[in-house]
Design a protein around this motif. Structure first.
Motif, short mmCIF file in Angstrom:
data_model
loop_
_atom_site.label_atom_id
_atom_site.label_comp_id
_atom_site.label_asym_id
_atom_site.label_seq_id
_atom_site.Cartn_x
_atom_site.Cartn_y
_atom_site.Cartn_z
N VAL A 53 8.66 7.81 -3.47
CA VAL A 53 8.23 7.78 -2.07
C VAL A 53 7.05 8.72 -1.86
O VAL A 53 6.05 8.37 -1.22
N ASN A 54 7.16 9.93 -2.41
CA ASN A 54 6.08 10.92 -2.25
C ASN A 54 4.78 10.47 -2.89
O ASN A 54 3.68 10.86 -2.45
N LEU A 55 4.89 9.64 -3.94
CA LEU A 55 3.70 9.13 -4.61
C LEU A 55 3.16 7.87 -3.95
O LEU A 55 2.13 7.33 -4.37
N GLY A 56 3.85 7.41 -2.91
CA GLY A 56 3.36 6.27 -2.14
C GLY A 56 3.80 4.90 -2.63
O GLY A 56 3.26 3.88 -2.18
N TYR A 57 4.78 4.85 -3.52
CA TYR A 57 5.22 3.56 -4.04
C TYR A 57 6.22 2.90 -3.08
O TYR A 57 6.99 3.58 -2.41
N LYS A 58 6.16 1.57 -3.05
CA LYS A 58 7.04 0.78 -2.19
C LYS A 58 7.98 -0.07 -3.04
O LYS A 58 7.77 -0.26 -4.24
#
Length: 276
Positions: A20-25
């Protein structure tokens, strides 16, 4: 510990937070739920991370994927393109090369501390000391340090402890010690340095420490050099492959079972028929 589809617990929650922190969905762009359950969305996000870093895209979280999650460099690791190029060079399925790498070193050419993965063979040290100095000297050393010099195989300690054994053996005779280790992701023996086109065993060892791509190069040279091995690999004549690569005792060592397990794990991703 490897995290994969179906895993549960705090380690999975930590993974999900990192993603989540790395922006993955997740699947269809949905946010990843931090629920400690490794489901389809978590697996999807892991696959995206692995592909972004050129890692083996298997949806499972081991040491290499953890390195990428932590923001550590993965420049020394093999990329998907390395496997594709190797498969094309040998004329064999990519799956075969991936499975051999996984069986030989659990898919990693380096330890967590950055050192090359090795296995020190004390019986080869005994042999090379006999050649370089004398059999009398080899026998004397076997009496003094049987775990470093021995006519019988064994004494393995694993991981970092293998480097300790190697360091002690180098104090007895450096060249013999370096030749008595298997090196890197594909566990190629140092004793093969000349046949594989290296100028010295020291150059061979130095190359193994650079990257898994350099370790792959040694593996490719070994396959191309070893009489009968490439032909057997192309035919998927596994008895011959295992014998030439790991010796006639491969069944006693459980090599065939390990190979099948690795094949079963990677086959759904990289595709090929089962090993018979």
């Amino acid at each position: 510990m490897i995290l994969k589809f179906g895993s549960r617990g705090e380690a999975v929650s930590t993974l999900q937070k990192q993603l989540v922190n790395l922006g993955y969905k997740g699947v269809r762009g949905k946010p990843i739920a931090v629920d400690g359950i490794f489901g389809a969305s978590t697996e999807f996000a892991v696959l995206q991370l692995q592909r972004a870093h050129g890692l083996v895209a298997d949806g499972k979280v081991g040491d290499k994927t953890r390195m990428a999650l932590a923001g550590n460099t993965v420049s020394k690791l093999l990329k998907d393109e390395d496997y594709k190029s190797a498969a094309k060079r040998l004329g064999v399925p990519e799956l075969v090369i991936r499975v051999l790498g996984m069986v030989e070193s659990k898919g990693a050419g380096f330890l967590s501390n950055g050192k090359v993965k090795i296995l020190y063979e004390r019986h080869r040290m005994y042999f090379y000391l006999g050649q370089a100095i004398s059999k009398t000297f080899a026998n004397e050393q076997m009496k003094k340090v049987p775990n470093l010099v021995n006519s019988a195989a064994g004494g393995y300690k694993g991981n970092e402890a293998e480097h300790t054994r190697l360091t002690l053996a180098k104090n007895i005779h450096e060249n013999s010690a370096l030749m008595s280790c298997s090196w890197g992701m594909f566990q190629i023996m140092g004793e093969n340095w000349k046949d594989l086109g290296y100028s010295s065993v020291q150059e061979f060892v130095a190359q193994q420490a650079i990257s898994e791509s350099h370790q792959m190069e040694a593996f490719l040279r070994f396959i191309e050099w070893k009489p009968g091995l490439l032909a057997a690999l192309k035919k998927q004549d596994w008895h011959t492959v295992f014998t030439l690569y790991n010796g006639s005792n491969y069944k006693k060592l459980g090599y065939q079972a390990k190979f099948q397990a690795a094949w079963d794990l990677l086959e759904p991703i990289y595709g090929d028929k089962r090993v018979a």
